[in-house]
Design a protein around this motif. Structure first.
Motif, PDB file in Angstrom:
ATOM      1  N   ASP A 169       0.572  -1.144  -0.005  1.00 56.62           N
ATOM      2  CA  ASP A 169      -0.025  -0.051   0.013  1.00 56.62           C
ATOM      3  C   ASP A 169       0.829   1.232  -0.013  1.00 56.62           C
ATOM      4  O   ASP A 169       0.515   2.301  -0.618  1.00 56.62           O
ATOM      5  CB  ASP A 169      -0.868   0.149   1.231  1.00 56.62           C
ATOM      6  N   LYS A 226       0.917   3.942  -2.811  1.00 54.25           N
ATOM      7  CA  LYS A 226       0.933   5.515  -2.706  1.00 54.25           C
ATOM      8  C   LYS A 226       2.019   6.225  -3.093  1.00 54.25           C
ATOM      9  O   LYS A 226       1.677   7.491  -3.405  1.00 54.25           O
ATOM     10  CB  LYS A 226       0.818   5.596  -0.955  1.00 54.25           C
ATOM     11  N   LYS A 277       1.627   6.801  -7.001  1.00 54.81           N
ATOM     12  CA  LYS A 277       0.548   7.803  -6.964  1.00 54.81           C
ATOM     13  C   LYS A 277       1.183   9.086  -6.889  1.00 54.81           C
ATOM     14  O   LYS A 277       1.071  10.114  -7.742  1.00 54.81           O
ATOM     15  CB  LYS A 277      -0.525   7.770  -6.408  1.00 54.81           C
ATOM     16  N   TRP A 278       2.026   9.156  -5.811  1.00 56.70           N
ATOM     17  CA  TRP A 278       2.412  10.648  -5.669  1.00 56.70           C
ATOM     18  C   TRP A 278       3.625  10.939  -6.791  1.00 56.70           C
ATOM     19  O   TRP A 278       3.489  12.355  -7.327  1.00 56.70           O
ATOM     20  CB  TRP A 278       3.524  10.729  -4.367  1.00 56.70           C
TER      21      TRP A 278
END
Length: 118
Positions: free
Chosen positions: A92, A96, A99-100
């Motif tokens: 996860d 994350k 995506k950043w």
């Protein structure tokens, strides 16, 4: 100082791809560890599995061995379950971060626009 553009489309794309692949690996490992955890939970033994043929000390020894086995059994089962959760958490976190990075150019552009318009 290098003039490498860390936020170029190519650099961001490579970072995102790598992070997403690693995230998949960690989620797969979590699934495998869940299977290990489920299999291990079915490995309990009864006190008779530790029976000793000596009539004088057999019952005491079997109960002592059973208690030691149960302690290690519970400890390992908790570790297996925790490992699955931790592996999913790692996946996860990598997702994350991917995506950043994917949004990094947009974030930099927005920050620049905010500075330029102030």
């Amino acid at each position: 100082m290098s003039d490498y553009n860390w936020f170029s489309d190519q650099a961001v794309e490579v970072a995102v791809d790598g992070l997403e692949k690693e995230a998949e690996k960690w989620h797969e490992l979590a699934g495998r560890m869940r299977k290990v955890s489920q299999a291990a939970q079915g490995q309990s033994l009864q006190a008779t599995a530790f029976a000793v043929t000596d009539a004088m000390t057999g019952a005491v020894t079997a109960m002592d061995l059973k208690a030691a086995y149960d302690t290690v059994y519970e400890w390992l089962n908790s570790l297996f379950a925790q490992a699955a959760q931790e592996f999913d958490s790692m996946g996860d976190a990598l997702t994350k971060n991917a995506k950043w990075y994917a949004n990094a150019d947009a974030d930099v552009a927005q920050n620049f626009d905010a500075i330029a318009s102030s």
